[in-house]
Design a protein around this motif. Structure first.
Motif, PDB file in Angstrom:
ATOM      1  N   GLU A 487       0.825  -1.208   0.000  1.00 44.33           N
ATOM      2  CA  GLU A 487       0.000   0.000   0.000  1.00 44.33           C
ATOM      3  C   GLU A 487       0.859   1.258   0.000  1.00 44.33           C
ATOM      4  O   GLU A 487       0.570   2.228  -0.700  1.00 44.33           O
ATOM      5  N   CYS A 490       3.062   1.114  -3.597  1.00 40.04           N
ATOM      6  CA  CYS A 490       2.393   0.999  -4.893  1.00 40.04           C
ATOM      7  C   CYS A 490       0.960   1.533  -4.899  1.00 40.04           C
ATOM      8  O   CYS A 490       0.337   1.586  -5.968  1.00 40.04           O
ATOM      9  N   LYS A 492      -1.648   0.061  -4.025  1.00 47.83           N
ATOM     10  CA  LYS A 492      -2.538  -0.963  -4.563  1.00 47.83           C
ATOM     11  C   LYS A 492      -2.907  -1.965  -3.475  1.00 47.83           C
ATOM     12  O   LYS A 492      -2.330  -1.974  -2.389  1.00 47.83           O
ATOM     13  N   SER A 531       3.275  -5.015  -9.155  1.00 45.68           N
ATOM     14  CA  SER A 531       2.420  -3.830  -9.330  1.00 45.68           C
ATOM     15  C   SER A 531       2.618  -3.216 -10.704  1.00 45.68           C
ATOM     16  O   SER A 531       1.667  -2.741 -11.331  1.00 45.68           O
ATOM     17  N   ASP A 537      -6.064  -1.954  -9.920  1.00 48.41           N
ATOM     18  CA  ASP A 537      -5.688  -1.543  -8.569  1.00 48.41           C
ATOM     19  C   ASP A 537      -5.482  -2.728  -7.640  1.00 48.41           C
ATOM     20  O   ASP A 537      -5.086  -2.546  -6.485  1.00 48.41           O
TER      21      ASP A 537
END
Length: 809
Positions: A487, A490, A492, A531, A537
Motif C-alpha cells: 500500500e 504501490c 494498490k 504492481s 488496482d
C-alpha cells in the motif's frame, strides 16, 4: 530395510495456515482504519528488546551495534523505536561567537532549546539598529555643529600661532609665508624681500648676519610647528572623544537592552552559568571593540544591510523545530560530515575564512539524541572511524581540517570543542561486529550492546522457545506487514489468492516450509514488479507469477548455459541405466542473486594399496578445507565399517568429473562413499537417482543446504530428456524434509509417481535406494573385496620376505 519415500502434497506447504485463514486476515487488514498502528515488526523481538534496553541506559559506553544482513529493515525499525521512545528534555542549541582575544579560536556557547535563534536574530538586529542609529546621530546637526565649533576653536589657536610666527619673522627681518607644504621664509632688505641671487651679491658680513638670523628663526618656527601639530592631534582626539562619548551612550543603551531581552527571556532560567559568563564577556568585548573601531564600524554604504562578521552569531545547532530527541542518519559519513567543517572563500586569490563559516556535522545535529551510521560506509571513508571513536571516547566534538590529516599545512580556525551527549547506533553485518570486537579494544569498550536481527521468521524457534505465542497471530502480523508495504509503495491492494501464492514463494526464498524471510527489501521488490505488471488496482496471483517468471528469466542466463551443456552431453551426466562406481551428485551454483542446482558425476576407482581414500580435487588444489575434512570422514567410516578384522588395505580415488574450478562443502560425502562402496562391491548404482547429503563417521546422514535448487536442477535435466519415471528421483537427508518448497510442476510429478524424493537417515538407506539391493548384501560384497585386497597384500609381503632371505643365502 524398507525405503522411506516422501510424497508431497500441495497442502503440505501451507500446513500452518489455509486459504480461509488468509482470506480472513486480508479482509481484516483492509477493514482496519489506522493501519500504521497495527503494523508490527514480526520476528525481531530479540533485536527490539535489546535496542530498548540500550536506549534506556544513559551511560556513555552503551552505544549499540545493530547486526544483520542488508534488507532486514534495521534502519526503519530503529527509527520507529526511537520515535516511540519517551522523550526527555529537548537538546540545547549551540552558537559560535567571535573571540576578540584570539580570533582563530571561536568560542562555543550552549543555549537552551529555541534560545539560539532568538539570540542570533536579536543580537544581529541590535547591531544593525545600533549602526544605523549611530550614523544618524553623527549626521545630526547638533553633533556636526559641536564638532565644527571645536574645529573653529582650534583653527583660531592655530591662526594665533601662525601670526606669532609671522611677527617673530618680521622682528628678525624676514617675511613668513604659509604654503601647502609648510612655510616659506625670505629676508627683507629695505622692507622688500630679496631672492637668493640677490643675497649672493651682498657683502660677506651682511650674508653672515642674515644666515645667523635665519637659523634663529627656523628654530623658532620648528617649535611653533610642533605646537601646531600638537593642536591637530589634540583636535583629532577631542573629535574622536566627542564621537566616543556620543557613541558610548548608544552602544551601552543597545547592549543593555539586548541583555534585558536575553536574560529576562522565558528560557533564561535554563542558561548555564558558564554560558552566562561567556555571553557577558563577549558583550563587554563588543562594546569596547565598536568604540575602538567606530570609523570602521560606520563605514558602510547607505543600502548595505550586512554587519561586520565579528559581530555576527553562528547558530551552528538550531533545535527549535524539534518535536522530540534528534534522530540523525548520516548516509555519507565522511570526516567533515561527521565532525563538521570550516568553509573557505577566495578573495583576491587568497583563501579566507572566519567563524561564521563553521558548519555543523552529524555529531552536532544528533547531539542529545541518536546518530545512526552504517559501519560499512564509515570504514570506507578516510579518518571517519577514528573520528567516531575519538568523539565517543572524549565526549566532545572537535572540528578537524582534513588537509592537516594528510600532511598539508594550512592556517585554520580551531573552534572550541562542543560536548557530545548523544548515543551512537551502528548498522552493519554481524561479521564486522565480531571482527571489531575481537581486534579493536576501543570498539569493545564503547559498544557494549549488540542487537542481532533475524533473517527468518522461524516457526520451529517459536514452537520451541516461545510456545505461548500463537503462530497464526504471528503470520497475521506478517501478512499485515506485506500488505502495508504494498500500500505504501504501490498504492494498490492484493487479493487473498495472491497472498497465498506470495507466501508460498516466500517460503521458497527461505528454503523451508517452517520459515519466512524477514528481508523486507526482497518482498518490496517483488511487490513493486508485480504492481508494474498489474493493469488494475488489485494485484492478482497471475501478476505475482508473471513478475517472478520475469525475474527468473532475467537472472537464469547461466543456469540455461550449464543445463544446455549437460543436455548436449558436453558435460556428461547420465540419467538412465546403471553404472558401477559412478554416482550423480548434486551441487548448487550461486551466481549473483540467482542460485540453481547442477548435477555432477562422481566417480571412484579402487585398488591395492595403503593410501586410503584420495580426493583428486584435493591433490590438485581444487577443494576447500570442509571438503577435505569430508574425505577424511569417509575414510573413518570405511575403517569403522570394514576394518575391524584386518587393516584397511585400499587405495581409492574419487573425483568430480569435468570439474575445473574450486569446490567446497561436504554435501557430496554420501554420494562419494556410495561410489566407493559400489566400486568395491561391483554393485551398479542407478543413474536415474541423484544424491545429496553429508554424513558422519558412523554413517549417519546429515542435513545440507540448497535442497530445492538441487532437486529442481536434477528434475529439469530429466524432464528435458524425457527421462522422468518411477525410478527417477533424488535422495536427500531426512532432516531436510521441511526445506522442500518445490515448484508446482515438481510437486505434480511427485503426485503422478514419475519423480520421487527419498528421505534417508543413514548410508544404508542410501545404498538400498540407489542400488535396489539390501545394504547387508552390498556391505558383504565390499567387505569380501577389501579382505581379498588384504590377503593379496599379505601374500605379496610374504613373497618379498622369502625373496630377501633367498638373496642373503
Amino acid at each position: 530395510m524398507k525405503t522411506q519415500k516422501l510424497k508431497l502434497k500441495v497442502d503440505d506447504i501451507f500446513q500452518n495456515y489455509k486459504e480461509t485463514f488468509i482470506k480472513k486476515v486480508v479482509d481484516k487488514y483492509y477493514k482496519t482504519k489506522d493501519k500504521e498502528k497495527r503494523i508490527e515488526f514480526v520476528g525481531q523481538d530479540r533485536a527490539i528488546d535489546t535496542l530498548k534496553f540500550a536506549i534506556s541506559i544513559k551511560k556513555d559506553k552503551y552505544n549499540v551495534y545493530a547486526a544483520g544482513s542488508f534488507g532486514l529493515g534495521k534502519r526503519t525499525i530503529i527509527q520507529k523505536i526511537l520515535s516511540e521512545t519517551e522523550n526527555g528534555s529537548l537538546p540545547d542549541d549551540w552558537i559560535y561567537i567571535y573571540n576578540f582575544d584570539n580570533p582563530d579560536e571561536p568560542v562555543s556557547v550552549r543555549l537552551p532549546n529555541s534560545l539560539g535563534r532568538v539570540f542570533k536574530e536579536k543580537f544581529e538586529d541590535t547591531i544593525k539598529n545600533l549602526r544605523q542609529n549611530l550614523k544618524k546621530t553623527f549626521e545630526d546637526d547638533k553633533h556636526i555643529q559641536a564638532k565644527e565649533q571645536l574645529i573653529r576653536e582650534y583653527s583660531r589657536k592655530k591662526e594665533k600661532i601662525i601670526m606669532e610666527m609671522q611677527q617673530e619673522a618680521n622682528s628678525l627681518g624676514f617675511l613668513l609665508q604659509p604654503t601647502s607644504s609648510g612655510f616659506f621664509i625670505s629676508p627683507l632688505i629695505g622692507g622688500k624681500p630679496v631672492s637668493n641671487e640677490e643675497i649672493q651679491n651682498l657683502e660677506e658680513p651682511i650674508r653672515e648676519e642674515i644666515r645667523k638670523k635665519e637659523e634663529i628663526l627656523e628654530e623658532k618656527i620648528e617649535q611653533k610647528i610642533r605646537e601646531l601639530r600638537n593642536l591637530d592631534k589634540e583636535l583629532f582626539e577631542k573629535l574622536k572623544q566627542l564621537d566616543k562619548e556620543l557613541a558610548d551612550k548608544w552602544i551601552k543603551f543597545y547592549i543593555e537592552e539586548f541583555k534585558k531581552e536575553i536574560f529576562n527571556h522565558e528560557l533564561s532560567s535554563k542558561l548555564y552559568e558558564e554560558s552566562k559568563r561567556k555571553i557577558l564577556n563577549y558583550l563587554d568585548d563588543v562594546c569596547k571593540d565598536i568604540n575602538d573601531n567606530l570609523e570602521l564600524f560606520l563605514k558602510f554604504k547607505s543600502n548595505e544591510d550586512g554587519i561586520p562578521s565579528r559581530y555576527k552569531v553562528n547558530l551552528i545547532v538550531d533545535n527549535s523545530k524539534l518535536k522530540g530527541l534528534p534522530v540523525v542518519f548520516e548516509e555519507f559519513p565522511t570526516l567533515e560530515n561527521l565532525v563538521g567543517k570550516i568553509d573557505k572563500e577566495v578573495i583576491q586569490g587568497v583563501l579566507v575564512t572566519d567563524f561564521t563559516m563553521i558548519n555543523a556535522g552529524a555529531f552536532h545535529k544528533a547531539n542529545g539524541g541518536y546518530l545512526i551510521l552504517n559501519i560499512m560506509d564509515v570504514l570506507r571513508e578516510y579518518f571517519a572511524y577514528d573520528a567516531l571513536k575519538r568523539t565517543i571516547k572524549n565526549r566532545k566534538i572537535i572540528i578537524e581540517d582534513i588537509h592537516s590529516r594528510i600532511g598539508i599545512s594550512t592556517k585554520i580556525l580551531k573552534p572550541e570543542p562542543i560536548p557530545f551527549e548523544g548515543k551512537i547506533i551502528l548498522i552493519g553485518p554481524s561479521i564486522i561486529y565480531h571482527l571489531l570486537y575481537e581486534y579493536d579494544e576501543d570498539f569493545r569498550e564503547y559498544f557494549h550492546v549488540v542487537s542481532y536481527f533475524e533473517e527468518y521468521l522461524d516457526f520451529n524457534q517459536i514452537k520451541f522457545f516461545e510456545s505461548k505465542i500463537d503462530l497464526k497471530e504471528i503470520v497475521e502480523k506478517y501478512i499485515f506487514g506485506i500488505l502495508y508495504i504494498l500500500e505504501m509503495n504501490c498504492k494498490k491492494r492484493m487479493d487473498y489468492k495472491a497472498v497465498c501464492f506470495l507466501l508460498y514463494y516466500l517460503h521458497r526464498l527461505a528454503d523451508s516450509v517452517k520459515r519466512l524471510p524477514l528481508r523486507m527489501s526482497e518482498i518490496e521488490n517483488i511487490l513493486i514488479e508485480a504492481s508494474n505488471i498489474s493493469s488494475s488496482d488489485i494485484i492478482t496471483e497471475g501478476d505475482l507469477k508473471k513478475a517472478i517468471e520475469m525475474w527468473e528469466y532475467r537472472n537464469s542466463f547461466y543456469r540455461e548455459k550449464v543445463h544446455k551443456f549437460i543436455l548436449e552431453n558436453t558435460i556428461h551426466i547420465e540419467t538412465t541405466g546403471e553404472r558401477v562406481g559412478v554416482v550423480n551428485g548434486l551441487a548448487v551454483l550461486n551466481i549473483g542473486q540467482f542460485s540453481f542446482g547442477k548435477p555432477s558425476k562422481i566417480t571412484a576407482t579402487v585398488g591395492l594399496g595403503k593410501e586410503g581414500v584420495i580426493s583428486i580435487e584435493k591433490e590438485v588444489g581444487f577443494s576447500g578445507q570442509i571438503h577435505n575434512k569430508a574425505v577424511m570422514i569417509i575414510t573413518g567410516y570405511l575403517i569403522e565399517k570394514y576394518s575391524q578384522d584386518f587393516p584397511l588395505t585400499l587405495q581409492a580415488r574419487i573425483t568430480f568429473e569435468q570439474n575445473y574450478g574450486m569446490m567446497e562443502g561436504d554435501s557430496a560425502s554420501c554420494a562419494e562413499v556410495l561410489a566407493i562402496i559400489s566400486q568395491l562391491s561391483n554393485v551398479p548404482v542407478k543413474q536415474s537417482i541423484a544424491i545429496t547429503g553429508s554424513m558422519n563417521q558412523k554413517g549417519m546422514v546429515q542435513p545440507v543446504g540448497g535442497i530445492k535448487e538441487k532437486v529442481e536442477g536434477f528434475f529439469d535435466i530429466c524432464k528435458h530428456r524425457n527421462h522422468l519415471g518411477k525410478d527417477t528421483g533424488v535422495i536427500i537427508p531426512k532432516q531436510n524434509i521441511d526445506d522442500l518448497v518445490l515448484k508446482p510442476e515438481v510437486i505434480d510429478a511427485i503426485k503422478k509417481g514419475i519423480f520421487n524424493i527419498y528421505a534417508v537417515e543413514n548410508i544404508d538407506e542410501v545404498i538400498e535406494v540407489a542400488t535396489s539391493k539390501k545394504a547387508e548384501v552390498v556391505h558383504k560384497l565390499a567387505y569380501n573385496k577389501l579382505k581379498e585386497y588384504f590377503l593379496k597384500v599379505k601374500e605379496l609381503s610374504s613373497e618379498k620376505i622369502k625373496s630377501r632371505k633367498t638373496r642373503k643365502k
